[in-house]
Design an enzyme around this catalytic site. Structure first.
Site, mmCIF file in Angstrom:
data_model
loop_
_atom_site.group_PDB
_atom_site.id
_atom_site.type_symbol
_atom_site.label_atom_id
_atom_site.label_comp_id
_atom_site.label_asym_id
_atom_site.label_seq_id
_atom_site.Cartn_x
_atom_site.Cartn_y
_atom_site.Cartn_z
ATOM 1 N N LYS A 222 23.449 2.347 -36.475
ATOM 2 C CA LYS A 222 23.451 3.769 -36.866
ATOM 3 C C LYS A 222 22.758 4.559 -35.775
ATOM 4 C CE LYS A 222 24.683 6.341 -40.420
ATOM 5 N NZ LYS A 222 25.730 6.092 -41.436
ATOM 6 N N ASP B 235 28.828 11.030 -39.503
ATOM 7 C CA ASP B 235 27.979 10.974 -40.702
ATOM 8 C C ASP B 235 27.592 12.441 -40.928
ATOM 9 O OD1 ASP B 235 26.446 8.815 -42.485
ATOM 10 O OD2 ASP B 235 24.997 10.380 -42.087
HETATM 11 P P1 NDP Z 1 28.714 16.287 -44.133
HETATM 12 O O1 NDP Z 1 27.846 16.749 -43.056
HETATM 13 O O2 NDP Z 1 30.186 16.457 -44.020
HETATM 14 O O3 NDP Z 1 28.267 16.912 -45.528
HETATM 15 C C1 NDP Z 1 26.980 16.746 -46.014
HETATM 16 C C2 NDP Z 1 26.838 17.522 -47.301
HETATM 17 O O4 NDP Z 1 25.608 17.179 -47.920
HETATM 18 C C3 NDP Z 1 26.774 19.034 -47.074
HETATM 19 O O5 NDP Z 1 27.296 19.697 -48.188
HETATM 20 C C4 NDP Z 1 25.283 19.255 -46.919
HETATM 21 O O6 NDP Z 1 24.880 20.585 -47.199
HETATM 22 C C5 NDP Z 1 24.731 18.301 -47.938
HETATM 23 N N1 NDP Z 1 23.387 17.888 -47.509
HETATM 24 C C6 NDP Z 1 23.058 17.316 -46.336
HETATM 25 N N2 NDP Z 1 21.732 17.100 -46.262
HETATM 26 C C7 NDP Z 1 21.232 17.560 -47.409
HETATM 27 C C8 NDP Z 1 19.927 17.625 -47.931
HETATM 28 N N3 NDP Z 1 18.864 17.165 -47.232
HETATM 29 N N4 NDP Z 1 19.785 18.147 -49.185
HETATM 30 C C9 NDP Z 1 20.868 18.601 -49.893
HETATM 31 N N5 NDP Z 1 22.121 18.575 -49.433
HETATM 32 C C10 NDP Z 1 22.298 18.063 -48.220
HETATM 33 O O7 NDP Z 1 28.353 14.734 -44.316
HETATM 34 P P2 NDP Z 1 29.182 13.588 -45.055
HETATM 35 O O8 NDP Z 1 29.964 14.137 -46.182
HETATM 36 O O9 NDP Z 1 29.875 12.805 -44.006
HETATM 37 O O10 NDP Z 1 28.003 12.660 -45.594
HETATM 38 C C11 NDP Z 1 27.465 12.801 -46.911
HETATM 39 C C12 NDP Z 1 26.777 11.506 -47.311
HETATM 40 O O11 NDP Z 1 27.734 10.429 -47.301
HETATM 41 C C13 NDP Z 1 25.651 11.042 -46.384
HETATM 42 O O12 NDP Z 1 24.673 10.377 -47.156
HETATM 43 C C14 NDP Z 1 26.348 10.035 -45.465
HETATM 44 O O13 NDP Z 1 25.423 9.115 -44.926
HETATM 45 C C15 NDP Z 1 27.279 9.373 -46.466
HETATM 46 N N6 NDP Z 1 28.438 8.676 -45.924
HETATM 47 C C16 NDP Z 1 29.312 9.283 -45.078
HETATM 48 C C17 NDP Z 1 30.422 8.607 -44.620
HETATM 49 C C18 NDP Z 1 31.441 9.252 -43.746
HETATM 50 O O14 NDP Z 1 32.429 8.593 -43.437
HETATM 51 N N7 NDP Z 1 31.299 10.505 -43.354
HETATM 52 C C19 NDP Z 1 30.663 7.198 -44.986
HETATM 53 C C20 NDP Z 1 29.730 6.671 -45.945
HETATM 54 C C21 NDP Z 1 28.654 7.392 -46.371
HETATM 55 P P3 NDP Z 1 24.540 21.597 -45.998
HETATM 56 O O15 NDP Z 1 25.860 21.968 -45.408
HETATM 57 O O16 NDP Z 1 23.821 22.715 -46.658
HETATM 58 O O17 NDP Z 1 23.671 20.830 -45.033
HETATM 59 O O1 2IT Z 2 27.613 5.490 -43.696
HETATM 60 C C1 2IT Z 2 28.721 5.166 -43.235
HETATM 61 O O2 2IT Z 2 29.288 4.120 -43.584
HETATM 62 C C2 2IT Z 2 29.354 6.062 -42.268
HETATM 63 N N1 2IT Z 2 28.806 7.117 -41.957
HETATM 64 C C3 2IT Z 2 30.668 5.698 -41.634
HETATM 65 C C4 2IT Z 2 30.460 4.765 -40.480
HETATM 66 C C5 2IT Z 2 31.678 4.460 -39.656
HETATM 67 O O3 2IT Z 2 31.486 3.758 -38.655
HETATM 68 O O4 2IT Z 2 32.794 4.866 -39.979
#
Ligand code: NDP
Ligand code: 2IT
Length: 448
Positions: free
Chosen positions: A129, A169
């Protein structure tokens, strides 16, 4: 043979001593180690071979300076990270997070969890990561580009298609991956799959954008099926409004459920008629605005300041898709008293240990992140395969593979939970199943 509890407490003590001021990392390690107790009892050879001591120590941690010039000509300095945690079953794989809260402890918790999640997918990917404390909010495209170019100018020497393959992420989506990829290619002259989540025109995979959210819902469907339930007519609350939240909302809606609340870090919206996802996508994906703007377009909906209030909204199903520790014990109790039936984690470690306890004690179906959100990284691995083969699969092909992978993860997790005497406990099932494969591969590879 020492008792498994003693083994776990000794390793935990060492982890806390060696990694001070990293509470999220401690939390993630403790959760895994405690759930591994039945596996440690059955496999004393893992303890004698030092597998546990090794698995909690990253193979390599890289911390670097990221200087860049903002639109006013001012020099800015951020800190970049890449933690290469475990390469036993494949190249390091895991996302990059750009958020002001990022520090080495956050990246280590995410990298540690990624080892087990990636193992569960059944695909050949190790755990890693990275990220930065850079805040993309309010920055111009030019600033984001210059930051990404500077970040990659340092990172490129540590990654490679068969070495370490970053992805998105929080704060890192298609725009950022594009700038990072362009800079990697310019420096190295290599056109290969060193990042995933790329644009479709330059090696990206169809369905990668949707994969984490869709995969989460495929996993949830399996959890519900086991209780003879479906998504039809369920009321769903989804925190966040980013990549994972949006595509989880799209898929539950396609399957007949109604999403009534979504959020960002400032607050949440409630729309009793069901949230109009086209509006959310336009606001968040295109205009990069706050979720608050939704109520200007749909005045019958309500906006509430403060993101945590979302857990007070009555629902049958809750999908935390924003960030770590967003559901604490109190929020979990509120969800339970409002009748929640299932919780599946889209975000990484969104439920505190107290929250998980509340769900499990109240027989709420609970899908832990390492299993339920593995669809994103699994589809990244499918993107790597397509890049190696110089081909592109159709959306339907990738989506079908994703669904199969999620069903397999569900089956593997429930089967291992029963085999290790914790029937129905998907937290333990996921951790043990993910661990067993990596641990036996580490044994086979000797003291490395
Ligand atoms: P994005 O940046 O696309 O979206 C994040 C969302 O979460 C936004 O709405 C953001 O609001 C909100 N957010 C972020 N930080 C905080 C905080 N500290 N408190 C409250 N709300 C918060 O990220 P993703 O959708 O990609 O990721 C969301 C979650 O999913 C994370 O935990 C990530 O690790 C996990 N994840 C992502 C994957 C991926 O493929 N993208 C795969 C597996 C897990 P704001 O815009 O106001 O910051
Ligand atoms: O938390 C996760 O699994 C991710 N942000 C996606 C990682 C990836 O390599 O696609």
């Amino acid at each position: 043979m020492e008792s498994s509890k003693k083994v776990v407490s000794e390793i935990m003590e060492q982890v806390i001593k060696r990694n001070p001021n990293e509470p999220e990392f401690h939390q993630a390690v403790l959760e895994v180690l405690e759930s591994l107790e039945p596996a440690i009892e059955k496999h004393p050879e893992f303890v004698s071979a030092g597998i546990l001591q090794r698995i909690v120590e990253p193979e390599r941690q890289i911390i670097f300076r990221v200087p860049w010039v903002d639109d006013n000509g001012q020099m800015q300095v951020n800190r970049g990270f890449r933690v290469q945690f475990n390469s036993t079953v494949g190249p390091y794989k895991g996302g990059l997070r750009f958020h002001p809260s990022v520090n080495v402890g956050i990246i280590k918790f995410l990298g540690f969890e990624q080892i087990f999640k990636n193992s569960l997918t059944g695909l050949p990917i190790g755990g890693g990561k990275g990220g930065s404390d850079f805040d993309p909010k309010g920055k111009s495209d030019g600033e984001v580009m210059r930051f990404c170019q500077s970040f990659m100018t340092e990172l490129y020497r540590y990654i490679g298609a068969d070495v370490d393959v970053p992805a998105g992420d929080i704060g890192v989506g298609g725009r950022e991956i594009g700038y990072l990829y362009g800079q990697y290619k310019r420096i190295t002259g290599l056109y290969h799959g060193v990042l995933t989540g790329k644009g479709l025109a330059y090696g990206g995979s169809l369905a990668r954008t949707e994969a984490t959210g869709y995969g989460l819902v495929y996993f949830l469907e399996e959890m519900l099926k086991a209780k003879r339930q479906t998504l039809a007519n369920q009321e769903v609350v989804i925190s966040g409004s980013g990549n994972v939240a949006i595509y989880a909302a799209e898929k539950v809606s396609q399957l007949g459920a109604r999403v009534v609340a979504m959020s960002d870090s400032n607050g949440y919206i409630y729309d009793s008629e069901g949230i109009k996802l086209d509006t959310v996508r336009q606001l968040k994906e295109v205009e990069r605005k706050r979720i608050k703007s939704y109520v200007k377009i749909h005045p019958s909906a309500q906006y509430h300041e403060g993101s945590n209030g979302i857990w007070s909204v009555k629902c049958n199903i809750a999908l935390p898709c924003a960030t770590q520790n967003e559901i604490d014990g109190e929020a979990a109790s509120l969800l339970v008293s409002n009748g929640v039936m299932a919780v599946a984690e889209g975000a990484n470690m969104p439920s505190t240990p107290e929250a998980v306890k509340v769900f499990q004690e109240n027989n709420v179906l609970f899908g832990p992140a390492k299993a339920s959100n593995a669809g994103g990284v699994a589809t990244s691995a499918l993107e790597m395969s397509q890049n190696s083969m110089r081909c592109s699969w159709t959306f339907e092909e990738v989506d079908a593979k994703l669904k199969d992978i999620m069903i397999n993860i569900y089956r593997q997790t429930t089967r291992v939970a029963s085999e290790y005497g914790c029937e129905g406990n998907l937290v333990k099932g996921a951790n043990i199943a993910g661990f067993l494969k990596v641990a036996s591969a580490m044994m086979a590879q000797g003291a490395v």
